[in-house]
Design a protein around this motif. Structure first.
Motif, mmCIF file in Angstrom:
data_model
loop_
_atom_site.group_PDB
_atom_site.id
_atom_site.type_symbol
_atom_site.label_atom_id
_atom_site.label_comp_id
_atom_site.label_asym_id
_atom_site.label_seq_id
_atom_site.Cartn_x
_atom_site.Cartn_y
_atom_site.Cartn_z
ATOM 1 N N ALA A 34 0.857 -1.187 0.000
ATOM 2 C CA ALA A 34 0.000 0.000 0.000
ATOM 3 C C ALA A 34 0.889 1.233 0.000
ATOM 4 O O ALA A 34 2.027 1.185 0.473
ATOM 5 N N ASP A 35 0.369 2.343 -0.485
ATOM 6 C CA ASP A 35 1.176 3.560 -0.546
ATOM 7 C C ASP A 35 1.109 4.395 0.729
ATOM 8 O O ASP A 35 1.773 5.412 0.844
ATOM 9 N N SER A 36 0.295 3.956 1.708
ATOM 10 C CA SER A 36 0.201 4.672 2.980
ATOM 11 C C SER A 36 -0.313 3.719 4.057
ATOM 12 O O SER A 36 -0.938 2.697 3.751
ATOM 13 N N LEU A 37 -0.077 4.087 5.287
ATOM 14 C CA LEU A 37 -0.601 3.293 6.401
ATOM 15 C C LEU A 37 -2.125 3.327 6.383
ATOM 16 O O LEU A 37 -2.780 2.313 6.640
ATOM 17 N N ASP A 38 -2.708 4.466 6.044
ATOM 18 C CA ASP A 38 -4.163 4.583 5.969
ATOM 19 C C ASP A 38 -4.733 3.620 4.929
ATOM 20 O O ASP A 38 -5.714 2.923 5.190
ATOM 21 N N LEU A 89 -2.148 -0.991 -10.926
ATOM 22 C CA LEU A 89 -3.283 -0.525 -11.714
ATOM 23 C C LEU A 89 -3.719 0.817 -11.134
ATOM 24 O O LEU A 89 -3.967 1.766 -11.844
ATOM 25 N N GLN A 90 -3.788 0.858 -9.795
ATOM 26 C CA GLN A 90 -4.057 2.099 -9.065
ATOM 27 C C GLN A 90 -2.851 2.358 -8.172
ATOM 28 O O GLN A 90 -2.421 1.474 -7.425
ATOM 29 N N LYS A 91 -2.326 3.554 -8.233
ATOM 30 C CA LYS A 91 -1.057 3.888 -7.575
ATOM 31 C C LYS A 91 -1.048 3.593 -6.075
ATOM 32 O O LYS A 91 -0.001 3.282 -5.512
ATOM 33 N N ASP A 92 -2.215 3.653 -5.422
ATOM 34 C CA ASP A 92 -2.234 3.435 -3.971
ATOM 35 C C ASP A 92 -2.119 1.961 -3.580
ATOM 36 O O ASP A 92 -2.023 1.637 -2.404
ATOM 37 N N HIS A 93 -2.098 1.052 -4.579
ATOM 38 C CA HIS A 93 -1.999 -0.382 -4.295
ATOM 39 C C HIS A 93 -0.904 -1.021 -5.156
ATOM 40 O O HIS A 93 -1.192 -1.772 -6.093
ATOM 41 N N PRO A 94 0.366 -0.725 -4.847
ATOM 42 C CA PRO A 94 1.452 -1.319 -5.627
ATOM 43 C C PRO A 94 1.580 -2.814 -5.365
ATOM 44 O O PRO A 94 1.300 -3.299 -4.265
ATOM 45 N N LEU A 95 2.005 -3.530 -6.398
ATOM 46 C CA LEU A 95 2.203 -4.976 -6.321
ATOM 47 C C LEU A 95 3.677 -5.273 -6.587
ATOM 48 O O LEU A 95 4.216 -4.882 -7.625
ATOM 49 N N LEU A 96 4.319 -5.957 -5.662
ATOM 50 C CA LEU A 96 5.715 -6.339 -5.832
ATOM 51 C C LEU A 96 5.777 -7.522 -6.780
ATOM 52 O O LEU A 96 5.034 -8.496 -6.622
ATOM 53 N N ASN A 97 6.664 -7.438 -7.776
ATOM 54 C CA ASN A 97 6.745 -8.482 -8.779
ATOM 55 C C ASN A 97 8.191 -8.669 -9.204
ATOM 56 O O ASN A 97 9.073 -7.941 -8.749
ATOM 57 N N VAL A 98 8.399 -9.625 -10.073
ATOM 58 C CA VAL A 98 9.719 -9.834 -10.656
ATOM 59 C C VAL A 98 9.804 -9.013 -11.938
ATOM 60 O O VAL A 98 8.812 -8.839 -12.635
ATOM 61 N N SER A 99 11.001 -8.515 -12.222
ATOM 62 C CA SER A 99 11.187 -7.742 -13.454
ATOM 63 C C SER A 99 11.718 -8.613 -14.589
ATOM 64 O O SER A 99 11.773 -8.174 -15.724
ATOM 65 N N ARG A 100 12.092 -9.833 -14.248
ATOM 66 C CA ARG A 100 12.591 -10.796 -15.242
ATOM 67 C C ARG A 100 12.309 -12.194 -14.710
ATOM 68 O O ARG A 100 12.130 -12.371 -13.496
ATOM 69 N N PRO A 101 12.268 -13.184 -15.567
ATOM 70 C CA PRO A 101 12.033 -14.554 -15.079
ATOM 71 C C PRO A 101 13.142 -14.990 -14.116
ATOM 72 O O PRO A 101 14.314 -14.645 -14.299
ATOM 73 N N MET A 102 12.741 -15.711 -13.078
ATOM 74 C CA MET A 102 13.709 -16.253 -12.112
ATOM 75 C C MET A 102 13.108 -17.460 -11.415
ATOM 76 O O MET A 102 11.883 -17.620 -11.386
ATOM 77 N N THR A 103 13.978 -18.278 -10.856
ATOM 78 C CA THR A 103 13.501 -19.451 -10.126
ATOM 79 C C THR A 103 12.868 -19.007 -8.807
ATOM 80 O O THR A 103 13.140 -17.906 -8.309
ATOM 81 N N ALA A 104 12.057 -19.867 -8.249
ATOM 82 C CA ALA A 104 11.447 -19.579 -6.951
ATOM 83 C C ALA A 104 12.525 -19.378 -5.895
ATOM 84 O O ALA A 104 12.402 -18.501 -5.036
ATOM 85 N N GLU A 105 13.600 -20.149 -5.963
ATOM 86 C CA GLU A 105 14.699 -20.015 -5.002
ATOM 87 C C GLU A 105 15.355 -18.642 -5.106
ATOM 88 O O GLU A 105 15.660 -18.013 -4.093
ATOM 89 N N ASP A 106 15.572 -18.162 -6.337
ATOM 90 C CA ASP A 106 16.144 -16.824 -6.523
ATOM 91 C C ASP A 106 15.212 -15.757 -5.964
ATOM 92 O O ASP A 106 15.655 -14.795 -5.331
ATOM 93 N N LEU A 107 13.921 -15.922 -6.206
ATOM 94 C CA LEU A 107 12.961 -14.951 -5.697
ATOM 95 C C LEU A 107 12.960 -14.946 -4.172
ATOM 96 O O LEU A 107 12.943 -13.879 -3.555
ATOM 97 N N ILE A 108 12.994 -16.093 -3.566
ATOM 98 C CA ILE A 108 12.997 -16.164 -2.100
ATOM 99 C C ILE A 108 14.209 -15.437 -1.523
ATOM 100 O O ILE A 108 14.090 -14.717 -0.530
ATOM 101 N N LEU A 109 15.364 -15.575 -2.152
ATOM 102 C CA LEU A 109 16.563 -14.854 -1.702
ATOM 103 C C LEU A 109 16.350 -13.344 -1.777
ATOM 104 O O LEU A 109 16.716 -12.602 -0.863
#
Length: 140
Positions: A71-75, A104-124
């Motif tokens: 979220a973009d704020s505590l509120d 989609l809406q700036k107040d609700h950012p979604l963390l994602n990968v910017s390139r393909p990676m293994t689940a293990e790499d993502l966990i790190l």
């Protein structure tokens, strides 16, 4: 002449652009001991493909419509259907390489990968990100 406008246009924010787009901290609901980035929900939070040539066969792939909720704020965080403790990623903190935010809406950012990676790499990378986040001990 008619103009087609899609309601599904997501914006991808690179680590270099993060604090130009978000002028304040970004927030996540977690637990008292961690920021809640330790469980991957493939197919729900993150998109994946099966690759028989990598361990565990899961390859996390970028998809702007998926991501780990922030979220973009505590509120705004308090208005989401979550409960736990508020964790914040402070302005200026650098996302680990290979991660980005999209929204989609700036107040609700979604963390994602910017390139393909293994689940293990993502966990790190998620572990590195968790160490950058601060537990505010605020109840959500």
């Amino acid at each position: 002449m008619s103009r087609i406008v899609s309601k599904d246009l997501y914006t991808v924010v690179s680590p270099k652009e993060l604090w130009k787009v978000y002028k304040n901290d970004v927030w996540r609901c977690g637990r008292s001991s961690h920021a809640g980035l330790d469980k991957l929900r493939l197919g729900k939070d993150l998109d994946y493909a099966i690759d028989p040539f990598i361990p565990n066969n899961a390859l996390i792939i970028p998809n702007q419509k998926f991501g780990i909720s922030f979220a973009d704020s505590l509120d705004k965080l308090r208005k989401q259907p979550v409960s736990g403790r508020a964790w914040r990623l402070g302005v200026g903190k650098q996302l680990p390489e290979g991660l980005c935010f999209n929204f989609l809406q700036k107040d609700h950012p979604l963390l994602n990968v910017s390139r393909p990676m293994t689940a293990e790499d993502l966990i790190l990378r998620l572990d590195k990100l968790s160490k950058l986040m601060i537990n505010t001990n605020e109840k959500v």
